[in-house]
Design a protein around this motif. Sequence first.
Motif, mmCIF file in Angstrom:
data_model
loop_
_atom_site.group_PDB
_atom_site.id
_atom_site.type_symbol
_atom_site.label_atom_id
_atom_site.label_comp_id
_atom_site.label_asym_id
_atom_site.label_seq_id
_atom_site.Cartn_x
_atom_site.Cartn_y
_atom_site.Cartn_z
ATOM 1 N N ALA A 111 -95.372 -35.371 -23.034
ATOM 2 C CA ALA A 111 -94.322 -36.077 -23.785
ATOM 3 C C ALA A 111 -93.403 -35.101 -24.508
ATOM 4 O O ALA A 111 -92.179 -35.298 -24.550
ATOM 5 C CB ALA A 111 -94.953 -37.052 -24.784
ATOM 6 N N ASN A 112 -93.974 -34.044 -25.060
ATOM 7 C CA ASN A 112 -93.168 -33.037 -25.767
ATOM 8 C C ASN A 112 -92.232 -32.310 -24.799
ATOM 9 O O ASN A 112 -91.025 -32.196 -25.023
ATOM 10 C CB ASN A 112 -94.081 -32.044 -26.519
ATOM 11 C CG ASN A 112 -95.229 -31.498 -25.661
ATOM 12 O OD1 ASN A 112 -95.368 -31.845 -24.476
ATOM 13 N ND2 ASN A 112 -96.051 -30.653 -26.254
ATOM 14 N N TYR A 113 -92.801 -31.853 -23.695
ATOM 15 C CA TYR A 113 -92.035 -31.097 -22.695
ATOM 16 C C TYR A 113 -90.955 -31.974 -22.054
ATOM 17 O O TYR A 113 -89.792 -31.573 -21.936
ATOM 18 C CB TYR A 113 -93.016 -30.579 -21.647
ATOM 19 C CG TYR A 113 -92.407 -29.751 -20.536
ATOM 20 C CD1 TYR A 113 -92.019 -28.436 -20.758
ATOM 21 C CD2 TYR A 113 -92.264 -30.276 -19.244
ATOM 22 C CE1 TYR A 113 -91.486 -27.662 -19.730
ATOM 23 C CE2 TYR A 113 -91.734 -29.514 -18.218
ATOM 24 C CZ TYR A 113 -91.354 -28.207 -18.461
ATOM 25 O OH TYR A 113 -90.824 -27.452 -17.437
ATOM 26 N N ALA A 158 -85.539 -19.944 -20.685
ATOM 27 C CA ALA A 158 -86.803 -19.764 -21.411
ATOM 28 C C ALA A 158 -87.418 -21.127 -21.723
ATOM 29 O O ALA A 158 -86.729 -22.036 -22.183
ATOM 30 C CB ALA A 158 -86.552 -18.996 -22.708
ATOM 31 N N GLY A 159 -88.700 -21.249 -21.452
ATOM 32 C CA GLY A 159 -89.343 -22.535 -21.718
ATOM 33 C C GLY A 159 -90.856 -22.408 -21.785
ATOM 34 O O GLY A 159 -91.443 -21.466 -21.241
ATOM 35 N N SER A 189 -83.649 -27.359 -16.750
ATOM 36 C CA SER A 189 -84.405 -28.509 -17.258
ATOM 37 C C SER A 189 -85.613 -28.714 -16.353
ATOM 38 O O SER A 189 -86.242 -27.743 -15.915
ATOM 39 C CB SER A 189 -83.479 -29.737 -17.274
ATOM 40 O OG SER A 189 -84.173 -30.901 -17.611
ATOM 41 N N SER A 190 -85.948 -29.959 -16.033
ATOM 42 C CA SER A 190 -87.092 -30.241 -15.150
ATOM 43 C C SER A 190 -87.020 -31.677 -14.674
ATOM 44 O O SER A 190 -86.518 -32.552 -15.390
ATOM 45 C CB SER A 190 -88.399 -30.045 -15.915
ATOM 46 O OG SER A 190 -89.473 -30.604 -15.189
ATOM 47 N N VAL A 191 -87.566 -31.918 -13.497
ATOM 48 C CA VAL A 191 -87.647 -33.280 -12.977
ATOM 49 C C VAL A 191 -88.399 -34.204 -13.945
ATOM 50 O O VAL A 191 -88.100 -35.389 -14.044
ATOM 51 C CB VAL A 191 -88.317 -33.278 -11.571
ATOM 52 C CG1 VAL A 191 -89.789 -32.878 -11.668
ATOM 53 C CG2 VAL A 191 -88.186 -34.622 -10.889
ATOM 54 N N ASN A 211 -87.608 -24.976 -26.051
ATOM 55 C CA ASN A 211 -86.891 -25.452 -24.858
ATOM 56 C C ASN A 211 -85.511 -26.023 -25.182
ATOM 57 O O ASN A 211 -84.535 -25.718 -24.494
ATOM 58 C CB ASN A 211 -87.715 -26.531 -24.139
ATOM 59 C CG ASN A 211 -89.072 -26.019 -23.676
ATOM 60 O OD1 ASN A 211 -89.440 -24.888 -23.938
ATOM 61 N ND2 ASN A 211 -89.820 -26.857 -22.999
ATOM 62 N N LEU A 212 -85.434 -26.851 -26.202
ATOM 63 C CA LEU A 212 -84.167 -27.531 -26.498
ATOM 64 C C LEU A 212 -83.350 -26.791 -27.559
ATOM 65 O O LEU A 212 -82.193 -26.431 -27.336
ATOM 66 C CB LEU A 212 -84.440 -28.976 -26.917
ATOM 67 C CG LEU A 212 -83.211 -29.836 -27.219
ATOM 68 C CD1 LEU A 212 -82.259 -29.888 -26.033
ATOM 69 C CD2 LEU A 212 -83.633 -31.244 -27.629
ATOM 70 N N THR A 213 -83.963 -26.540 -28.716
ATOM 71 C CA THR A 213 -83.207 -25.847 -29.769
ATOM 72 C C THR A 213 -82.906 -24.409 -29.344
ATOM 73 O O THR A 213 -81.862 -23.867 -29.701
ATOM 74 C CB THR A 213 -83.967 -25.898 -31.117
ATOM 75 O OG1 THR A 213 -84.529 -27.200 -31.275
ATOM 76 C CG2 THR A 213 -83.029 -25.615 -32.273
ATOM 77 N N GLY A 214 -83.796 -23.822 -28.547
ATOM 78 C CA GLY A 214 -83.543 -22.478 -28.008
ATOM 79 C C GLY A 214 -82.284 -22.479 -27.151
ATOM 80 O O GLY A 214 -81.445 -21.575 -27.240
ATOM 81 N N ALA A 215 -82.146 -23.510 -26.308
ATOM 82 C CA ALA A 215 -80.942 -23.628 -25.470
ATOM 83 C C ALA A 215 -79.707 -23.809 -26.346
ATOM 84 O O ALA A 215 -78.641 -23.238 -26.070
ATOM 85 C CB ALA A 215 -81.098 -24.793 -24.497
#
Length: 234
Positions: free
Chosen positions: A138-140, A76-77, A126-128, A99-103
């Motif tokens: 910057a957030n993503y 989920a992101g 994650s993502s490249v 994205n992060l705290t959800g993971a």
Amino acid sequence: MSRSVLVTGGNRGIGLAIARELAAAGDAVAVTYRSGEPPEGLFGVRCDVTSAEDVDTAFGKVEAEQGPVEVLVANAGVTRDTLLAIMSEEDFTSVLDTNLTGAFRVAKRASKQMMRKRRGRIVLVSSVVGMMGSAGQANYAASKAGMVGFARSLARELGSRNITVNVVAPGFVDTDMTAALGEDRHEVIKSLIPLGRIAAPEEVARAVRFLAGDDASYITGAVIPVDGGLGMGH
Ligand code: NDP
């Protein structure tokens, strides 16, 4: 052997492709969805990964339906792209929260049963751009880079319990997320990709299936790029 799999954000895009790939390989696959209907043929649980309570309830339902989660895919992101100068604190924290705290929320919940069973697979999407950076994201990018440190810490913590934790870092994939960028941006992006095209969600799903399967038994803490060569060297 059929395993109990949970894919967050598995109702569309890359998550749905991952869920279908693992279901085709014989696993019992559950997906989280936030609104609408779950995809046909998959067990759907309503869950917003920004809520620890939602996550706990969703895991409870999955456990009752198909047993403790043995393979977790944190997919989920969201994006909320804008330049730093006009990025609000809410733009930043909400993307990190999903994205992060959800993971973190889903991995923590899944790890309890995995540790007990001394077996488990966790794959984080994650993502490249987490490695390369991306102007206007910057957030993503921060959230996606954070997932790498998070996964590698878990790989060290959970390795002795026979739990592997790996990251897939897609480049540009044909989903609603990238459709929002428009045709002009697509042409620019394609010119930067050695393979000269955007990925199909199934191409990411196959890498996840590999990491979740027996063939990847000695791989943990890895970041597997699925980016057509875009991020080479990172
Ligand atoms: P989509 O926008 O198509 O789908 C996003 C999915 O995440 C949806 O299922 C959505 O659910 C779910 N989601 C978002 N927020 C939450 C939340 N708070 N709680 C639960 N579920 C949530 O994106 P993609 O399929 O393209 O992306 C999937 C993953 O891959 C993301 O992590 C993304 O960052 C990553 N990625 C994508 C790339 C691309 O080019 N498309 C490239 C690199 C990485 P709902 O339908 O309810 O909104």
